[in-house]
Write a protein that holds these residues in place. Sequence first.
Motif, short mmCIF file in Angstrom:
data_model
loop_
_atom_site.label_atom_id
_atom_site.label_comp_id
_atom_site.label_asym_id
_atom_site.label_seq_id
_atom_site.Cartn_x
_atom_site.Cartn_y
_atom_site.Cartn_z
N PHE A 136 -4.58 38.29 29.42
CA PHE A 136 -4.02 39.32 28.55
C PHE A 136 -2.94 38.75 27.64
O PHE A 136 -2.75 39.21 26.51
CB PHE A 136 -3.44 40.46 29.40
CG PHE A 136 -2.73 41.53 28.61
CD1 PHE A 136 -3.42 42.28 27.66
CD2 PHE A 136 -1.39 41.79 28.82
CE1 PHE A 136 -2.78 43.27 26.93
CE2 PHE A 136 -0.74 42.78 28.09
CZ PHE A 136 -1.43 43.51 27.15
N LEU A 137 -2.25 37.71 28.09
CA LEU A 137 -1.22 37.09 27.27
C LEU A 137 -1.80 36.48 26.00
O LEU A 137 -1.13 36.42 24.97
CB LEU A 137 -0.48 36.03 28.06
CG LEU A 137 0.37 36.53 29.23
CD1 LEU A 137 0.90 35.35 30.05
CD2 LEU A 137 1.54 37.38 28.73
N GLY A 138 -3.06 36.02 26.05
CA GLY A 138 -3.71 35.50 24.85
C GLY A 138 -3.88 36.56 23.80
O GLY A 138 -3.76 36.30 22.59
N TYR A 139 -4.17 37.79 24.24
CA TYR A 139 -4.31 38.90 23.31
C TYR A 139 -2.97 39.24 22.69
O TYR A 139 -2.87 39.46 21.47
CB TYR A 139 -4.88 40.12 24.04
CG TYR A 139 -6.31 39.95 24.45
CD1 TYR A 139 -7.34 40.61 23.77
CD2 TYR A 139 -6.67 39.13 25.52
CE1 TYR A 139 -8.66 40.46 24.14
CE2 TYR A 139 -7.99 38.97 25.90
CZ TYR A 139 -8.99 39.63 25.21
OH TYR A 139 -10.29 39.47 25.57
N LEU A 140 -1.91 39.29 23.51
CA LEU A 140 -0.57 39.55 22.98
C LEU A 140 -0.16 38.47 21.98
O LEU A 140 0.37 38.77 20.91
CB LEU A 140 0.43 39.60 24.12
CG LEU A 140 0.59 40.91 24.89
CD1 LEU A 140 1.55 40.70 26.06
CD2 LEU A 140 1.09 42.03 24.00
N TYR A 141 -0.39 37.23 22.35
CA TYR A 141 -0.02 36.09 21.52
C TYR A 141 -0.70 36.20 20.15
O TYR A 141 -0.05 36.08 19.09
CB TYR A 141 -0.46 34.82 22.25
CG TYR A 141 0.07 33.50 21.73
CD1 TYR A 141 0.94 33.41 20.64
CD2 TYR A 141 -0.31 32.31 22.35
CE1 TYR A 141 1.40 32.18 20.19
CE2 TYR A 141 0.15 31.08 21.91
CZ TYR A 141 1.00 31.01 20.83
OH TYR A 141 1.45 29.80 20.39
N PHE A 142 -1.99 36.46 20.16
CA PHE A 142 -2.73 36.56 18.91
C PHE A 142 -2.28 37.75 18.06
O PHE A 142 -2.11 37.63 16.84
CB PHE A 142 -4.22 36.65 19.19
CG PHE A 142 -5.07 36.78 17.95
CD1 PHE A 142 -5.33 35.68 17.15
CD2 PHE A 142 -5.58 38.00 17.57
CE1 PHE A 142 -6.09 35.79 16.00
CE2 PHE A 142 -6.34 38.13 16.41
CZ PHE A 142 -6.59 37.02 15.63
N GLU A 143 -2.09 38.89 18.69
CA GLU A 143 -1.69 40.08 17.93
C GLU A 143 -0.31 39.89 17.31
O GLU A 143 -0.06 40.32 16.18
CB GLU A 143 -1.70 41.31 18.83
CG GLU A 143 -3.07 41.73 19.34
CD GLU A 143 -4.00 42.26 18.25
OE1 GLU A 143 -3.57 42.33 17.07
OE2 GLU A 143 -5.15 42.60 18.58
N VAL A 144 0.60 39.25 18.03
CA VAL A 144 1.93 39.01 17.48
C VAL A 144 1.87 38.08 16.28
O VAL A 144 2.52 38.33 15.25
CB VAL A 144 2.85 38.43 18.58
CG1 VAL A 144 4.13 37.86 17.97
CG2 VAL A 144 3.20 39.52 19.60
N LEU A 145 1.09 37.02 16.38
CA LEU A 145 0.96 36.11 15.24
C LEU A 145 0.23 36.76 14.07
O LEU A 145 0.58 36.52 12.91
CB LEU A 145 0.22 34.84 15.68
CG LEU A 145 1.08 33.81 16.41
CD1 LEU A 145 0.21 32.67 16.91
CD2 LEU A 145 2.18 33.27 15.50
#
Length: 462
Positions: free
Chosen positions: A208-217
Motif C-alpha cells: 500500500f505504501l507504493g500507492y501512497l508514494y506514487f499518488e504523492v509524487l
Amino acid sequence: MRDEWEHAHTDYTMPAQRQIPASLAESESDWRHYLERSTPNGWLIRYNAMAEALVSGKPMYLLHVTRDIDAIRTSRQLHVSTGCLVGALYCSPLASQREGLRPHNLGAYLLRTKPSTKPMIFEVTPDALIRPKGVDYLHLGAIHLRTYRRYQSFLTPAENDHLERAVLAGLRAAAVFLDVALRNAAGRATPAPEFIDQLSDAVAHVPFLGYLYFEVLSEYLMLHSATPETKTYAQAGELNNWLYKRLAFAAVDGMDQLFDLARFNPRHHRLIELIDGIEPHLSPGAADYVRRRLSHLFAQTALHPSQDAAAVTFQGADLSTLQKAAPGLIGQMIFREIRYMPRYQHLYHCFEKSKALEAWDYWNNEGIPTPFNGVIPKGEIGINPAYPRSAVRVWTAQQDSKGYLHPDDEITAVLTPHLASWWAPPRQRATHDATDGSRVELAPVARSPIPTRRSPMNGVPA
C-alpha cells in the motif's frame, strides 16, 4: 457503513470535513489550503473543467476505450471493473466544442497509447445537478477490513491463518518505518534521503505504501509543473496527466504492460533522477515533499480517527490491537494480500461486489451518476451502472486529424451492475533491482467476455 463511505469521498468545492487522528502537525484543511493557494496549478483542484461539468446539470460526454467492441454489440451489455472507482465504467471527460468532442488530456493519452482499442462516446444526462464528490481509494481501508470480516467464513481456517500471518509479517518487517512516518506526521523531521530510502525498503513488505508514494509524487508533479504543456492543459481546466505517466514508466520496467503500483519504490537517488528527467526545477523539493505529504496521508488513511498519531506504535503490536488502531492500513494490506490466494478468483465476486453494492447505494442516495477518482480531480471519472435516474446513450467514435472525436454508430447496449470476471497471474515474490530497488511482482487484472478498461492509475484494483 454510510459514514465509512462518506469518509472515503471528497468534495473539493467544500472545506475539508474528515475527522483525523490527533497530534498531526498539519490538518487536512492546512494541506488543502497549501495545495490550492501555494502551488502554480492548485486552483485546478477546485476550479477544474470536470467539476464545472458535473455541477452544470447538463449532459456529460465521456470517453471509454475497449478492446472488443464486437462483444459489446453482441451482448448489448457493458460490465464494470473494480479499481480506483470501486465499481464504475472507467472513462475520461470530453469537452463539447464546435469542432467536435475534445478529449481531456488523460483521454488523449489513452487514445495515443492504446491504438488497438476502440473509442466509445457516452452521453450521460443527469436528473439534477451532480454533487462533485469523488471516491478516494486511499481511504477505503476500513471498508476493505469490514468486508473481509463479513465474509471471513468463506475462507478455510488455513487460508485465514495464512492471510493473517502474511499481514503480520509485513507489518513487523516495516514497523520501524511505519513508526517513523507517524512521528513525521506529528512534526518530527527525518532527513528526507533517509526517509525515502526507508520508504523504498518498506514497500516490499507493505505494498500500500507504493500507492501512497506514487499518488504523492503525482500530486507534486501535477500541481507544481510549469511547463508549456502543463500551462496549455491548465488553460483548458485540466491537470497534466502525462507527468505521472512518464514517472511511472521511467520508474518501473514493464509498467506499461502491467500498471502495478506495488512495484513503485524508487530510492532517494533514483527519485531525484526521475524528477530531474521530467522537470528539472522540481527535483530539489521532491524528497522533502514526499516526506511531509506521505507521512500525513499515511497517518490519515492508516489510523482510526480516534487515535493519537504521536502515541501509536507498530513495533511489537499484535494484529488485534492494530486492527483497532489502524483499520485503514490493515484493510489495505488484507485487500492486497487476499488477491493472491489460489481460490480468490472464485471468491472475488463475494468480496468485491459487496463493496460495489455499497458504493452504488451511496452514489444513488447522493445523486452521483458519475463518480470520479477523488485522490485529486485529474480526470478519472466513471459511470455508476446502477443509477436509476439518468439517461445514458453510447456510440462508437471516430477521431479526426485534429484529435476531436465524433459519434459514429449508436450502440444498443446498457450498463449493468455486474463486475467483470477476475483473473490473477501467478505471484512472483519481491526481488530487488541493484540500481533502484524496483520490486518485481505480478498483480491481478480483470478479464471479461465484455472487456472493460481498467484504471491507468491502478492496473490492479486499488
